[in-house]
Design an enzyme around this catalytic site. Sequence first.
Site, PDB file in Angstrom:
ATOM      1  N   LYS A  69      68.047 -60.921  38.487  1.00 45.29           N
ATOM      2  CA  LYS A  69      66.683 -60.366  38.458  1.00 45.29           C
ATOM      3  C   LYS A  69      65.741 -61.096  37.484  1.00 45.29           C
ATOM      4  O   LYS A  69      64.536 -61.086  37.675  1.00 45.29           O
ATOM      5  CB  LYS A  69      66.712 -58.880  38.094  1.00 45.29           C
ATOM      6  CG  LYS A  69      67.211 -57.970  39.203  1.00 45.29           C
ATOM      7  CD  LYS A  69      67.071 -56.519  38.751  1.00 45.29           C
ATOM      8  CE  LYS A  69      67.530 -55.559  39.824  1.00 45.29           C
ATOM      9  NZ  LYS A  69      67.199 -54.159  39.493  1.00 45.29           N
ATOM     10  N   GLU A  81      51.815 -57.717  39.000  1.00 42.64           N
ATOM     11  CA  GLU A  81      51.708 -57.156  37.653  1.00 42.64           C
ATOM     12  C   GLU A  81      52.995 -56.395  37.295  1.00 42.64           C
ATOM     13  O   GLU A  81      53.482 -56.472  36.162  1.00 42.64           O
ATOM     14  CB  GLU A  81      50.510 -56.192  37.575  1.00 42.64           C
ATOM     15  CG  GLU A  81      50.271 -55.702  36.157  1.00 42.64           C
ATOM     16  CD  GLU A  81      49.347 -54.497  36.058  1.00 42.64           C
ATOM     17  OE1 GLU A  81      49.322 -53.656  36.977  1.00 42.64           O
ATOM     18  OE2 GLU A  81      48.652 -54.404  35.031  1.00 42.64           O
ATOM     19  N   ASP A 106      61.200 -51.207  41.193  1.00 42.95           N
ATOM     20  CA  ASP A 106      62.046 -50.172  40.576  1.00 42.95           C
ATOM     21  C   ASP A 106      61.217 -49.058  39.933  1.00 42.95           C
ATOM     22  O   ASP A 106      61.471 -47.875  40.145  1.00 42.95           O
ATOM     23  CB  ASP A 106      62.970 -50.787  39.512  1.00 42.95           C
ATOM     24  CG  ASP A 106      64.112 -51.578  40.135  1.00 42.95           C
ATOM     25  OD1 ASP A 106      64.536 -51.229  41.252  1.00 42.95           O
ATOM     26  OD2 ASP A 106      64.573 -52.544  39.499  1.00 42.95           O
ATOM     27  N   GLY A 131      66.837 -44.556  25.946  1.00 38.62           N
ATOM     28  CA  GLY A 131      67.212 -45.945  26.220  1.00 38.62           C
ATOM     29  C   GLY A 131      66.008 -46.865  26.152  1.00 38.62           C
ATOM     30  O   GLY A 131      64.856 -46.423  26.297  1.00 38.62           O
ATOM     31  N   ARG A 156      69.447 -45.756  20.815  1.00 36.82           N
ATOM     32  CA  ARG A 156      70.465 -45.920  19.774  1.00 36.82           C
ATOM     33  C   ARG A 156      69.987 -46.952  18.756  1.00 36.82           C
ATOM     34  O   ARG A 156      70.063 -46.756  17.563  1.00 36.82           O
ATOM     35  CB  ARG A 156      71.775 -46.356  20.451  1.00 36.82           C
ATOM     36  CG  ARG A 156      72.922 -46.583  19.536  1.00 36.82           C
ATOM     37  CD  ARG A 156      74.176 -46.898  20.318  1.00 36.82           C
ATOM     38  NE  ARG A 156      74.037 -48.123  21.124  1.00 36.82           N
ATOM     39  CZ  ARG A 156      74.983 -48.612  21.907  1.00 36.82           C
ATOM     40  NH1 ARG A 156      76.150 -47.991  22.008  1.00 36.82           N
ATOM     41  NH2 ARG A 156      74.795 -49.720  22.597  1.00 36.82           N
TER      42      ARG A 156
HETATM   43  P1  ATR Z   1      69.557 -51.904  31.517  1.00 43.00           P
HETATM   44  O1  ATR Z   1      69.012 -53.234  31.944  1.00 43.00           O
HETATM   45  O2  ATR Z   1      70.295 -51.158  32.602  1.00 43.00           O
HETATM   46  O3  ATR Z   1      68.520 -51.042  30.873  1.00 43.00           O
HETATM   47  P2  ATR Z   1      70.645 -52.696  28.960  1.00 43.00           P
HETATM   48  O4  ATR Z   1      69.477 -53.570  28.720  1.00 43.00           O
HETATM   49  O5  ATR Z   1      72.014 -53.204  28.653  1.00 43.00           O
HETATM   50  O6  ATR Z   1      70.718 -52.218  30.467  1.00 43.00           O
HETATM   51  O7  ATR Z   1      70.397 -51.316  28.181  1.00 43.00           O
HETATM   52  C1  ATR Z   1      71.366 -50.341  28.053  1.00 43.00           C
HETATM   53  C2  ATR Z   1      70.777 -49.165  27.289  1.00 43.00           C
HETATM   54  O8  ATR Z   1      71.787 -48.167  27.114  1.00 43.00           O
HETATM   55  C3  ATR Z   1      70.275 -49.522  25.892  1.00 43.00           C
HETATM   56  O9  ATR Z   1      69.168 -48.699  25.605  1.00 43.00           O
HETATM   57  C4  ATR Z   1      71.490 -49.157  25.028  1.00 43.00           C
HETATM   58  O10 ATR Z   1      71.170 -48.886  23.692  1.00 43.00           O
HETATM   59  P3  ATR Z   1      71.102 -50.095  22.604  1.00 43.00           P
HETATM   60  O11 ATR Z   1      69.763 -50.760  22.789  1.00 43.00           O
HETATM   61  O12 ATR Z   1      71.243 -49.435  21.297  1.00 43.00           O
HETATM   62  O13 ATR Z   1      72.252 -51.025  22.939  1.00 43.00           O
HETATM   63  C5  ATR Z   1      71.927 -47.897  25.713  1.00 43.00           C
HETATM   64  N1  ATR Z   1      73.321 -47.524  25.443  1.00 43.00           N
HETATM   65  C6  ATR Z   1      74.429 -48.148  25.886  1.00 43.00           C
HETATM   66  N2  ATR Z   1      75.539 -47.484  25.474  1.00 43.00           N
HETATM   67  C7  ATR Z   1      75.114 -46.417  24.739  1.00 43.00           C
HETATM   68  C8  ATR Z   1      75.754 -45.335  24.036  1.00 43.00           C
HETATM   69  N3  ATR Z   1      77.081 -45.222  24.006  1.00 43.00           N
HETATM   70  N4  ATR Z   1      74.968 -44.438  23.402  1.00 43.00           N
HETATM   71  C9  ATR Z   1      73.622 -44.522  23.441  1.00 43.00           C
HETATM   72  N5  ATR Z   1      72.956 -45.513  24.075  1.00 43.00           N
HETATM   73  C10 ATR Z   1      73.683 -46.434  24.725  1.00 43.00           C
END
Ligand code: ATR
Length: 274
Positions: A69, A81, A106, A131, A156
């Site tokens: 992607k 955009e 999306d 997230g 997180r």
């Molecule tokens: P995507 O493209 O699907 O959004 P990503 O960029 O890998 O995937 O993002 C994953 C998200 O899940 C992030 O917000 C991640 O938090 P961090 O930025 O702190 O890594 C969050 N995430 C993954 N595992 C987690 C957990 N166990 N508890 C809380 N947040 C989690």
Amino acid sequence: MTLKKNICVIFGNPVAQSKSPEMQMQFAKNSGIELEYLKVLAPLDDFSGSLYEWTQKGIIGANITIPFKEDVMRLCDELTEEASLAKAVNTIRVSKDGKIFGHNTDGIGLLRDITQVKGYDLYGKRVLILGAGGAVRGILKPLLDCQPTEVVITNRTLSRAEGLANEFSVFGAIKAMAWDELKGSFDLIINATSASLQATFPVLPKGVISRESVGYDLVYGSEPTSFMHYFQENGGGEVFDGLGMLIEQGVYAFEFWFGKKPAIDGVLEIFGRQ
Ligand code: ATR
């Protein structure tokens, strides 16, 4: 040799699990359009070669899934955009002269599912996003366009949420807050963390989820996610998984290729739902 009829493909690696072919063929059937839609397992080290091969063959469009992607962006002649803000492309349209237009459906798919399909008006509402990864980047502008009172983004790793809130504050009321400092209840809580794929979901402060809250997990599967369980066990109202978003992003992709919105009759059944 160029293709005679409308051909679209989905590029991915892996791609075998994708239901996009069946879904798009159903949209085409509902719209009276002749379409063939194929899965293309693009090599991890040569996505551009695969894209070139298929554009040469005359595809009119494609969906792009993991892990291409972002890669596809630099291969597009123009970006919408939505794609520029998402920094990711999930749909391309190829013009007769071979130009590639990159789009991202999306975010608009998610918002169309929430507001039009499920009927929730977000105007004046409080929205929480859990997230701050790639998926969130794509949903913020269409979400802020619905004019909620405020969007709070928590993560997180707080700095990622702060970065997104800063960047998107030009489009509306958005701020970042630490996960354990969230206050008050939210009308809509969107889970965009991959934590919902784990057995237990990280605890949210008391009061964040109320009986009036609606929950939405971007992930979908055959079983409810840990976020969906957590949301209901903590007194939330209706909660949905991401199937509606998946269908609506497909609807928007179809519209991007053919200029008309397809009916979705028969599509839920493809996913084993009624
Ligand atoms: P995507 O493209 O699907 O959004 P990503 O960029 O890998 O995937 O993002 C994953 C998200 O899940 C992030 O917000 C991640 O938090 P961090 O930025 O702190 O890594 C969050 N995430 C993954 N595992 C987690 C957990 N166990 N508890 C809380 N947040 C989690």
